[in-house]
Design an enzyme around this catalytic site. Structure first.
Site, mmCIF file in Angstrom:
data_model
loop_
_atom_site.group_PDB
_atom_site.id
_atom_site.type_symbol
_atom_site.label_atom_id
_atom_site.label_comp_id
_atom_site.label_asym_id
_atom_site.label_seq_id
_atom_site.Cartn_x
_atom_site.Cartn_y
_atom_site.Cartn_z
ATOM 1 N N SER A 69 4.706 2.606 -0.156
ATOM 2 C CA SER A 69 3.422 3.071 0.370
ATOM 3 C C SER A 69 2.587 1.950 0.967
ATOM 4 O O SER A 69 1.790 2.181 1.878
ATOM 5 C CB SER A 69 2.624 3.766 -0.743
ATOM 6 N N ASP A 231 -8.781 5.117 -4.222
ATOM 7 C CA ASP A 231 -8.105 5.207 -5.517
ATOM 8 C C ASP A 231 -8.064 3.860 -6.228
ATOM 9 O O ASP A 231 -7.580 3.760 -7.353
ATOM 10 C CB ASP A 231 -6.691 5.752 -5.357
ATOM 11 N N HIS A 234 -4.352 1.499 -3.760
ATOM 12 C CA HIS A 234 -3.842 1.202 -2.428
ATOM 13 C C HIS A 234 -4.938 0.522 -1.599
ATOM 14 O O HIS A 234 -6.125 0.747 -1.835
ATOM 15 C CB HIS A 234 -3.380 2.487 -1.731
#
Length: 311
Positions: A69, A231, A234
């Site tokens: 990611s 969050d 990330h």
């Protein structure tokens, strides 16, 4: 049972009890951290596969981005903000050549999941593969030696196909806000161990590495509200831009288009051409940063570029 034996047995019981208590605390902290991180819904990032600089002359560069990611740009919803787009445009601007870019990233990927991405990169006959992986191995507590073996297998396959390889080593997850002590200390040590194994064995295999923990870790720790996304796990758009700024000179060096000393200087001081919005953000948050214009044309997405350095 003599006195020394009784003391030894008592100390052993205390040691076992303390270890179990510590494990229980860390397990509970891990569950809480995951709930905090997963409790913030984020969009899937757009895929940055495409041709950058169609109107440019020269032999096109074929570049593949592999990994998890962090490579995909998880949490972003604008194509122009993804690490893939920023990397492709940076390489296009610096070389003056078209870039055929293949975004092969998979959100949630671990080192053991690289096989399919590697096969795609080889099928596309990539000149360069940039790999960002390791964070999910830390989250799933994969042994560093096991994570490294999977990565080295991927790197070796790419090198055997004639593709240059750059690995951005595992970031320092100890900078993640929702992860609290003592789990934070364990996660930091685990991250560092994986990054160490990646650095040693990727270079031994013939690839090139750039240490994301050493270069980006202090900045992310100092400016978490700016460089982390909602969050707090990330990166934000600004954080992904900083990542791309590190990858551009290292990628040029991996391709043999920039000498090592200059690549290192630009990697640490941000001397490469970057979007002017990112340059302005950098200047606002790093005392001593100087910005300058670049004569390079606008990128495919109409960006205006600038150079940034520090006294």
């Amino acid at each position: 049972m003599n006195k020394l034996t009784r003391r030894t047995a008592r100390a052993a019981r205390w040691g076992v009890g303390l270890s179990l208590l510590t494990f229980g605390v860390m397990f509970a902290e891990g569950r809480v951290s995951l709930r905090v991180i997963n409790g913030v819904p984020l969009p899937e990032p757009p895929n940055s596969t495409g041709v950058f600089g169609r109107d440019l002359d020269g032999t096109p560069l074929k570049v593949a981005l592999l990994g998890d990611s962090s490579a995909a740009g998880y949490g972003l919803d604008k194509l122009e903000e993804t690490p893939g787009t920023l990397l492709a445009e940076g390489l296009m601007e610096r070389t003056g050549r078209p870039v055929h870019f293949h975004d092969l990233t998979v959100v949630g990927a671990m080192a053991s999941d690289l096989g399919a991405q590697v096969r795609q990169a080889i099928a596309e006959r990539a000149d360069l593969a940039v790999i960002l992986v390791g964070a999910n191995d830390v989250v799933h507590m994969v042994r560093p030696s096991q994570s490294r073996r999977h990565l080295v297998r991927a790197v070796s396959s790419l090198l055997d196909s004639g593709c240059a390889v750059l690995v951005g080593t595992c970031p320092d997850l100890g900078t993640i806000g929702p992860i609290l002590p003592p789990l934070r200390h364990v996660v930091r040590a685990w991250s560092r161990r994986i990054a160490f194994e990646q650095s040693i064995y990727v270079v031994k295999a013939g690839g090139r590495t750039v240490s994301l923990a050493d270069i980006l870790g202090p900045e992310f720790k100092a400016h978490p509200d700016f460089l982390f996304g909602p969050d707090r796990f990330h990166p934000s758009a600004a954080g992904y831009e900083r990542l791309a700024n590190v990858l551009v000179p290292a990628s040029l060096a991996a391709l043999g288009l920039l000498d090592d000393s200059r690549a290192t200087l630009e990697t640490y001081l941000g001397g490469t051409a970057i979007p002017i919005a990112a340059a302005a953000a950098m200047a606002a948050n790093r005392p001593g940063t100087e910005l300058g214009p670049t004569p390079r044309p606008r990128g495919r997405l109409g960006r205006i570029w600038a150079t940034a350095g520090r006294r």
